[in-house]
Design an enzyme around this catalytic site. Structure first.
Site, mmCIF file in Angstrom:
data_model
loop_
_atom_site.group_PDB
_atom_site.id
_atom_site.type_symbol
_atom_site.label_atom_id
_atom_site.label_comp_id
_atom_site.label_asym_id
_atom_site.label_seq_id
_atom_site.Cartn_x
_atom_site.Cartn_y
_atom_site.Cartn_z
ATOM 1 N N LEU A 231 0.920 13.002 1.513
ATOM 2 C CA LEU A 231 2.440 12.848 2.486
ATOM 3 C C LEU A 231 3.334 12.399 1.883
ATOM 4 O O LEU A 231 2.936 11.591 0.610
ATOM 5 C CB LEU A 231 1.482 11.495 3.585
ATOM 6 C CG LEU A 231 1.103 12.810 4.083
ATOM 7 C CD1 LEU A 231 0.989 12.050 5.841
ATOM 8 C CD2 LEU A 231 1.334 13.632 5.116
ATOM 9 N N GLU B 82 -2.384 5.865 -4.114
ATOM 10 C CA GLU B 82 -2.969 7.172 -5.621
ATOM 11 C C GLU B 82 -1.986 8.257 -5.747
ATOM 12 O O GLU B 82 -1.360 8.949 -6.277
ATOM 13 C CB GLU B 82 -4.171 7.459 -5.495
ATOM 14 C CG GLU B 82 -5.281 6.676 -6.156
ATOM 15 C CD GLU B 82 -6.464 7.334 -5.834
ATOM 16 O OE1 GLU B 82 -6.966 8.185 -5.596
ATOM 17 O OE2 GLU B 82 -7.487 6.531 -6.672
ATOM 18 N N HIS C 128 1.041 5.610 4.087
ATOM 19 C CA HIS C 128 1.209 3.737 4.205
ATOM 20 C C HIS C 128 0.044 3.733 5.033
ATOM 21 O O HIS C 128 -0.402 2.575 5.246
ATOM 22 C CB HIS C 128 2.735 3.630 4.862
ATOM 23 C CG HIS C 128 3.430 3.743 3.799
ATOM 24 N ND1 HIS C 128 4.510 5.012 4.269
ATOM 25 C CD2 HIS C 128 4.125 3.250 2.991
ATOM 26 C CE1 HIS C 128 4.935 5.339 2.767
ATOM 27 N NE2 HIS C 128 5.406 4.427 2.310
ATOM 28 N N ASP D 165 0.890 8.173 -6.454
ATOM 29 C CA ASP D 165 2.269 7.409 -7.117
ATOM 30 C C ASP D 165 1.029 6.632 -8.746
ATOM 31 O O ASP D 165 1.227 5.539 -9.147
ATOM 32 C CB ASP D 165 3.084 6.914 -6.692
ATOM 33 C CG ASP D 165 4.092 6.592 -5.338
ATOM 34 O OD1 ASP D 165 5.112 8.009 -5.473
ATOM 35 O OD2 ASP D 165 4.321 6.231 -4.316
ATOM 36 N N SER E 197 7.235 10.213 1.879
ATOM 37 C CA SER E 197 8.585 9.881 2.599
ATOM 38 C C SER E 197 9.521 10.383 2.349
ATOM 39 O O SER E 197 10.595 10.874 3.014
ATOM 40 C CB SER E 197 9.339 8.401 3.015
ATOM 41 O OG SER E 197 8.515 7.237 2.343
ATOM 42 N N GLN F 71 2.538 5.497 -11.000
ATOM 43 C CA GLN F 71 3.403 3.838 -10.608
ATOM 44 C C GLN F 71 1.906 3.197 -10.494
ATOM 45 O O GLN F 71 2.039 1.268 -11.201
ATOM 46 C CB GLN F 71 3.958 4.281 -9.523
ATOM 47 C CG GLN F 71 3.996 2.822 -8.475
ATOM 48 C CD GLN F 71 4.885 2.439 -7.229
ATOM 49 O OE1 GLN F 71 5.841 3.429 -7.269
ATOM 50 N NE2 GLN F 71 3.852 2.684 -6.075
ATOM 51 N N GLY G 124 8.960 1.581 2.898
ATOM 52 C CA GLY G 124 9.314 1.939 4.334
ATOM 53 C C GLY G 124 9.403 3.438 4.348
ATOM 54 O O GLY G 124 8.929 4.085 4.381
ATOM 55 N N ALA G 125 10.618 3.958 5.877
ATOM 56 C CA ALA G 125 9.893 5.231 6.229
ATOM 57 C C ALA G 125 8.072 5.414 6.326
ATOM 58 O O ALA G 125 8.101 6.756 5.574
ATOM 59 C CB ALA G 125 10.560 6.174 5.156
HETATM 60 O O1 PAF Z 1 5.875 2.918 -4.203
HETATM 61 C C1 PAF Z 1 6.654 2.096 -3.138
HETATM 62 O O2 PAF Z 1 7.136 2.332 -2.181
HETATM 63 C C2 PAF Z 1 7.447 1.106 -4.434
HETATM 64 O O3 PAF Z 1 7.681 2.159 -5.320
HETATM 65 C C3 PAF Z 1 7.278 -0.600 -3.797
HETATM 66 C C4 PAF Z 1 5.851 -0.242 -5.142
HETATM 67 C C5 PAF Z 1 6.963 -0.842 -2.823
HETATM 68 C C6 PAF Z 1 8.120 -0.950 -5.043
HETATM 69 O O4 PAF Z 1 9.584 -0.703 -4.089
#
Ligand code: PAF
Length: 300
Positions: free
Chosen positions: A187, A151, A37, A153, A189, A156, A31-32
């Site tokens: 950008l 990208e 996004h 993150d 959150s 991740q 969210g946020a």
């Molecule tokens: O990148 C994020 O916003 C979070 O780490 C994710 C992938 C939604 C998992 O909670």
């Protein structure tokens, strides 16, 4: 737009698309929602038959209670944006829906690979295990899909790519470029927690990346020299506290002996005003120094 809170309803809402072989575009978020996004959601809407977004602030991936508490939440605004962008289904569960025993964490969790050990993994113990566990749960509900990740993150993304390969999820990962302000600030959150001065200070991260990218493009082959220089740029900003700067192999995230043989990524993290910020770039497309008046530059 169908907004559902239960895991069962979420999975059911995708059943028709699954049965008829339609392409499901899935964007997992906490969210946020911001412009980063938005770019993921727009692609999912454009490229797939059905677009699904999850909005869930996953407590399992926070190593600090205060960080979890202060994480921005704005469900009503997020739902408006999703509706405007043409999202078909939003899954916005309560914590108890995904973790019935919370505050006891689930006993079964997804163990992360070596890609998760350093950098953010070392800064935030348990973080990536929390990410992979919730993403695995979400992937299990969605089934075959294209999943869109930013990208921004980067670590991740690499960790999730490894999980998808190791556990065989029928998921095609789509990596989307970082979206930046004209100043270069990526950008996030978390930017919402910065005041104007801290926001200006946070630009040092993209400036530092640009310095590193330039060095590599000019032929520097010693990763330590590049990461030192990147760290020095961050340290030159009095309000920024450097956490790490590194040049890593883009696939394994380990530091190579010499640059120039395989694709690399420059990673940087710093605390600004007590907010943990991260950024990264592919140096081959980022030899650009940001200045306030310059136009936005997305890492393509
Ligand atoms: O990148 C994020 O916003 C979070 O780490 C994710 C992938 C939604 C998992 O909670």
């Amino acid at each position: 737009m169908n907004v559902v809170e239960s895991a069962r309803a979420f999975s059911d809402a995708l059943e028709d698309a699954r049965r008829t072989g339609g392409c499901i575009g899935f964007v997992p978020t906490m969210g946020a929602l911001h412009g980063g996004h938005r770019s993921l959601i727009e692609r999912a809407v454009r490229e797939c038959d059905l677009a699904a977004v999850s909005i869930f602030v996953n407590p399992l991936q926070f190593d600090r209670a205060d960080d979890l508490e202060r994480y921005p939440r704005q469900l009503a605004t997020d739902l408006e944006l999703c509706a405007d962008l043409g999202v078909d289904v939003v899954f916005a569960p309560e914590v108890s829906e995904l973790y019935p025993d919370w505050p006891q964490p689930p006993v079964t969790r997804v163990t992360v690979g070596p890609e998760a050990a350093a950098w953010e993994g070392a800064e935030r113990p348990g973080h990536f295990e929390g990410v992979t566990t919730v993403v695995a749960k979400l992937f299990a509900l969605v089934g075959r899909c294209r999943a869109y990740f930013g990208e921004k993150d980067f670590q991740q993304l690499v960790v999730i790519r490894r999980m998808v390969r190791d556990l065989g999820f029928p998921v095609e990962l789509v990596a989307c470029p970082t979206v930046r302000e004209p100043s270069g600030l990526a950008l996030s959150s978390r930017n919402g927690r910065l005041d104007a001065g801290q926001r200006a200070a946070a630009r040092v991260l993209s400036r530092a990346l640009a310095t590193g990218a330039r060095m590599i493009n000019e032929g520097q082959r010693d990763p330590a020299k590049v990461s030192d220089a990147v760290g020095k740029v961050v340290a030159s900003e009095p309000s920024a506290l450097l956490r790490y700067a590194a040049v890593v192999d883009a696939e394994t995230l380990s530091v190579p002996e010499l640059l120039g043989t395989r694709p690399v990524r420059i990673l940087v993290a710093a605390e600004v005003g007590g907010v943990h910020l991260i950024d990264n770039c592919d140096p081959s497309v980022f030899a650009h120094e940001f200045a306030a008046e310059e136009p936005a530059c997305n890492v393509a």
